[in-house]
Design an enzyme around this catalytic site. Structure first.
Site, PDB file in Angstrom:
ATOM      1  N   ASP A 107      -0.552  -5.203   9.454  1.00 54.09           N
ATOM      2  CA  ASP A 107      -1.516  -4.242   8.941  1.00 54.09           C
ATOM      3  C   ASP A 107      -2.742  -5.060   8.519  1.00 54.09           C
ATOM      4  O   ASP A 107      -2.674  -5.853   7.581  1.00 54.09           O
ATOM      5  CB  ASP A 107      -0.913  -3.503   7.736  1.00 54.09           C
ATOM      6  CG  ASP A 107      -1.852  -2.442   7.182  1.00 54.09           C
ATOM      7  OD1 ASP A 107      -3.013  -2.372   7.640  1.00 54.09           O
ATOM      8  OD2 ASP A 107      -1.426  -1.689   6.290  1.00 54.09           O
TER       9      ASP A 107
ATOM     10  N   TRP B  56       0.880  -1.168   0.000  1.00 61.64           N
ATOM     11  CA  TRP B  56       0.000   0.000   0.000  1.00 61.64           C
ATOM     12  C   TRP B  56       0.914   1.213   0.000  1.00 61.64           C
ATOM     13  O   TRP B  56       1.804   1.312   0.851  1.00 61.64           O
ATOM     14  CB  TRP B  56      -0.880  -0.032   1.252  1.00 61.64           C
ATOM     15  CG  TRP B  56      -1.842   1.109   1.327  1.00 61.64           C
ATOM     16  CD1 TRP B  56      -2.655   1.567   0.351  1.00 61.64           C
ATOM     17  CD2 TRP B  56      -2.093   1.932   2.486  1.00 61.64           C
ATOM     18  NE1 TRP B  56      -3.403   2.625   0.806  1.00 61.64           N
ATOM     19  CE2 TRP B  56      -3.079   2.870   2.103  1.00 61.64           C
ATOM     20  CE3 TRP B  56      -1.589   1.963   3.780  1.00 61.64           C
ATOM     21  CZ2 TRP B  56      -3.569   3.829   2.990  1.00 61.64           C
ATOM     22  CZ3 TRP B  56      -2.080   2.913   4.653  1.00 61.64           C
ATOM     23  CH2 TRP B  56      -3.056   3.829   4.262  1.00 61.64           C
TER      24      TRP B  56
ATOM     25  N   LYS C  74     -13.180  -1.039   5.434  1.00 61.30           N
ATOM     26  CA  LYS C  74     -13.689  -1.950   4.407  1.00 61.30           C
ATOM     27  C   LYS C  74     -14.749  -2.894   4.962  1.00 61.30           C
ATOM     28  O   LYS C  74     -15.815  -3.059   4.372  1.00 61.30           O
ATOM     29  CB  LYS C  74     -12.546  -2.800   3.826  1.00 61.30           C
ATOM     30  CG  LYS C  74     -11.294  -2.032   3.463  1.00 61.30           C
ATOM     31  CD  LYS C  74     -11.490  -1.222   2.220  1.00 61.30           C
ATOM     32  CE  LYS C  74     -10.319  -0.377   1.786  1.00 61.30           C
ATOM     33  NZ  LYS C  74      -9.321   0.106   2.656  1.00 61.30           N
TER      34      LYS C  74
HETATM   35  N1  PMP Z   1      -3.483  -0.600   5.061  1.00 57.64           N
HETATM   36  C1  PMP Z   1      -3.820  -1.102   3.887  1.00 57.64           C
HETATM   37  C2  PMP Z   1      -3.074  -2.275   3.359  1.00 57.64           C
HETATM   38  C3  PMP Z   1      -4.865  -0.553   3.152  1.00 57.64           C
HETATM   39  O1  PMP Z   1      -5.190  -1.078   1.982  1.00 57.64           O
HETATM   40  C4  PMP Z   1      -5.559   0.554   3.685  1.00 57.64           C
HETATM   41  C5  PMP Z   1      -6.679   1.196   2.926  1.00 57.64           C
HETATM   42  N2  PMP Z   1      -6.537   1.343   1.593  1.00 57.64           N
HETATM   43  C6  PMP Z   1      -5.158   1.043   4.945  1.00 57.64           C
HETATM   44  C7  PMP Z   1      -4.129   0.431   5.592  1.00 57.64           C
HETATM   45  C8  PMP Z   1      -5.773   2.202   5.647  1.00 57.64           C
HETATM   46  O2  PMP Z   1      -7.049   2.493   5.439  1.00 57.64           O
HETATM   47  P1  PMP Z   1      -7.890   3.446   6.370  1.00 57.64           P
HETATM   48  O3  PMP Z   1      -6.975   4.452   6.946  1.00 57.64           O
HETATM   49  O4  PMP Z   1      -8.902   4.017   5.470  1.00 57.64           O
HETATM   50  O5  PMP Z   1      -8.470   2.567   7.416  1.00 57.64           O
END
Ligand code: PMP
Length: 402
Positions: A215, A133, A251
């Site tokens: 993560d 990411w 998500k």
């Molecule tokens: N880590 C990964 C691998 C992700 O794909 C995402 C969202 N695209 C995030 C962290 C963080 O997302 P958010 O801050 O919207 O929870």
């Protein structure tokens, strides 16, 4: 002269620039495979019915107020989130050496974890997969790491995990480096290690005295099964590792803009955990003081009520199943068209994204000729596909590849 006159424009953020370009495109068959969010069969964002229901209950509940939350957030949320990650029977939870901290979604959890590891614990080097990411780098450098490095992960030749390269790079990492691992549904490749491969990764991490930072942005959303998607984290905890895990509820609850996240910290003893928590409290106090309530309360309500919990599980299954069916639909069509190459990776990959293997020229061709938008890396969001546009997209990919 302005106070910021000497400042140059920063580079655009690819994913947002892509959405902007898509929005202004007037072609009627345009398709956006670049977004990082769920879309329904009608190409619409989806507010989960269970979320709507809880929000209505909350709106009617006169006992709720807008007082500040504690610095570490809503305990009913963070406890439930940590339990969802580690499992009801987690030894770390039973021993009181695991705790959750409410954060500003997954990104906020990463930032707090990064600051704690770099500034408080004195770790200097962090690794993430290549590719990963794209925001890991910026978050971790801003959090105070001196060096951000990559370990090999994706093998373009086989369109699968480069385990050998990954293990070699981890073995060569300086001791005490922090290693970011995607808990499930690796973004952007959709390729996860198997249980046996996780074992080998864990062995190197232990042997070289590295530190695992998980993560977890897709628990439940990836396979539809919360326990299955938590396998890697739980097996590290079972093996006695200390670790941190950054959870996003964007998500799996469709709560993207509510910024609901949790940082789970697992230590070797109850005593060290208390000190760690007091330092994290100061970090957060100095960063944003305390988190917002609304989204966290929605999640806490769903996770803590058996009926609502079941309703939520149905929702995540709906999303996971739709993605799985789009994978099958795309692969089937490409095979039927006789598109050169092997397309097994489309159905082998897990989660929202697929790393198609399309190169930059093919990606550009699809955008220019067919108004199909995707990241330069060839990553596509499977939710951008629908039964109505599958034929169009498969035909276009077939043309681009030929
Ligand atoms: N880590 C990964 C691998 C992700 O794909 C995402 C969202 N695209 C995030 C962290 C963080 O997302 P958010 O801050 O919207 O929870």
């Amino acid at each position: 002269m302005s106070f910021c006159a000497g400042i140059q424009a920063g580079p655009p953020i690819e994913v947002f620039a892509l959405t902007q370009a898509f929005t202004t495109d007037t072609f009627d068959k345009k398709v956006n495979l670049g977004v990082g969010a769920y879309r329904t069969e009608e190409s619409k964002p989806w507010v989960l019915p269970v979320v709507r229901k809880i929000e209505q209950l909350m709106a009617a509940d006169q006992s709720l107020n807008k007082e500040y939350l504690p610095v570490l957030g809503l305990a009913a949320f963070s406890q439930a989130a940590t339990k969802m990650l580690l499992g009801d029977d987690s030894p770390a939870l039973a021993d009181g050496r695991a705790v959750g901290i409410q954060t500003l979604s997954g990104t906020g959890a990463l930032r707090v974890a990064g600051e704690f590891l770099a500034r408080t614990c004195g770790r200097t080097t962090i690794y993430s997969s290549e590719p990963t990411w794209e925001n890991h780098r910026l978050v971790m450098l801003n959090a105070g790491f001196q060096e951000y490095k990559s370990y090999r992960y994706w093998d373009p030749a086989t369109r699968s995990l480069d385990l050998k390269g990954m293990l070699e790079d981890l073995r060569a990492a300086p001791e005490r480096s922090v290693i970011i691992l995607h808990a499930c549904a690796h973004n952007p490749t959709g390729v996860d290690p198997t249980p046996d491969q996780w074992k080998q990764i864990a062995e190197v991490i232990r042997e070289k005295n590295l530190f695992p930072l998980f993560d977890s942005a897709y628990q439940g959303f990836a396979s539809g099964d919360l326990d299955k998607d938590a396998f890697a984290v739980r097996s590290f905890v079972k093996d006695g590792f200390e670790l941190v895990c950054c959870q996003s509820f964007a998500k799996n609850f469709g709560l993207y803009n509510e910024r609901v996240g949790n940082l789970t910290v697992v230590t070797s003893s109850k005593e060290v955990l208390a000190n760690a928590l007091s330092q994290i409290t100061l970090l957060i106090r100095g960063m944003y003081s305390n988190p917002p309530q609304h989204g966290a309360r929605v999640v806490a309500t769903a996770l803590n009520d058996p009926t609502l919990y079941q309703e939520w599980r149905v929702c995540i299954k709906t999303m996971a199943d739709r993605i799985i069916s789009m994978r099958a639909g795309l692969k089937e069509r490409l095979i039927k068209l006789g598109t050169p190459g092997n397309w097994d990776h489309i159905t082998n990959q897990i989660g929202m994204f697929s790393y198609t293997g399309l190169n930059v020229e093919q990606v550009e061709y699809l955008r220019n000729e067919y108004h199909i938008y995707m990241l330069k890396s060839g990553r596509i969001n499977m939710c951008g596909l629908t039964n109505a546009n599958l034929d169009y997209v498969a035909g276009a990919i077939n043309d681009a590849v030929n």
